[in-house]
Scaffold this motif. Sequence first.
Motif, short mmCIF file in Angstrom:
data_model
loop_
_atom_site.label_atom_id
_atom_site.label_comp_id
_atom_site.label_asym_id
_atom_site.label_seq_id
_atom_site.Cartn_x
_atom_site.Cartn_y
_atom_site.Cartn_z
N VAL A 156 0.85 -1.18 0.00
CA VAL A 156 0.00 0.00 0.00
C VAL A 156 0.89 1.24 0.00
N GLY B 256 1.17 5.67 -0.95
CA GLY B 256 0.38 6.91 -0.91
C GLY B 256 1.06 7.91 0.00
N LYS C 96 -3.97 6.35 4.32
CA LYS C 96 -3.32 5.07 3.98
C LYS C 96 -3.48 4.05 5.11
N SER D 147 -7.04 2.97 5.59
CA SER D 147 -7.46 2.07 4.50
C SER D 147 -6.94 0.66 4.74
N ASP E 120 2.34 -1.67 4.83
CA ASP E 120 2.31 -0.21 4.78
C ASP E 120 3.70 0.25 4.32
N VAL F 289 -3.25 4.79 -2.47
CA VAL F 289 -4.32 5.49 -1.76
C VAL F 289 -4.29 6.97 -2.13
N ASP G 125 -6.65 10.78 -1.88
CA ASP G 125 -7.68 11.49 -1.13
C ASP G 125 -8.55 12.26 -2.13
N VAL H 292 -7.18 3.18 -4.25
CA VAL H 292 -8.12 3.28 -3.12
C VAL H 292 -8.43 4.77 -2.99
N THR I 89 -10.18 7.60 -0.98
CA THR I 89 -10.78 7.86 0.34
C THR I 89 -11.54 9.19 0.35
N LEU J 180 -15.33 1.31 3.76
CA LEU J 180 -14.47 1.20 2.57
C LEU J 180 -14.96 -0.04 1.83
#
Length: 303
Positions: free
Chosen positions: A108, A110, A116, A119, A192, A228, A230, A254, A256, A290
Amino acid sequence: MLGNFFDKLKNGLSKTKNNLTSKISDVLTSTVTIDDDLYDELEEILITSDIGVETSLYIIDKLKEKIKENKVKDPSLVNDCLKEVIKDILGDKKGSLMPKQIPETILVVGVNGVGKTTSIGKISSRLKSQNLKVIMAAADTFRAAAIDQLEVWSKRANVDIIKHQEGSDPAAVVFDAIEAAKARKADVLICDTAGRLHNKKNLMNELEKINRIIDREFSQSTRRTLLVLDATTGQNAVIQAKQFMEVCKVDGIVLTKLDGTAKGGIVIFIKHQLDIPVEFVGVGEGIDDLQEFNPSDFVEALF
């Protein structure tokens, strides 16, 4: 559950609807003929809804083709043609939570502040609810509190976490997480990673090192990289995405905070500009907010 989410999506897109589809409806209601003036007005509405100039021009061109093709003369029928054009851009590929094959590693990426960690927590919770064994790797070791935040989410989602001290080598965390995933027979390992786009060279080296370790130590796992973004940042999100695509292969987005913005048109812009599928959208703060992205539901909720 899905009906519930469609309602959340509809409510979450209310700001975008006011900014985009309501304005389009107003223009179409007050128009008598389909002419260049109408197209100019529609184009302006699209551009101001964060769909971007290039994508807006593309939509208008396709709309003209569709109106001609369907021999549409009544302005009230333009909306249906517009819906079809947007559906064509988004395609019919739905986001999928389930791994194609087990075990799976999800990286992941971002920038900091896009959601992040949250998520990762929500995806872990959803996977856990599907009876999959999940392990988190806290490999964003440079940002103060990133490890602590992920640990809070690991407890909320009730999944294991592998972590080191702040400032330690992210690749070493991933190595230990792979060892744990193999030993505990985990189905999904979620890593992450650092979000320091201002120092792209370091980030690229770091992600390359992490990928090399996964290749070497966990070759039996499938892999996908989720970026990720925004939604409230609008077109800046696409700029970020392009920068991340320079440092790593991105398999899905992703998105958000879709409920907190009038810039929901960014979904259309992302797909047209980047041709990367939006896999998940966030429409609330809750652990279940989500969900997998469904292009058809998105367009229906928008209109």
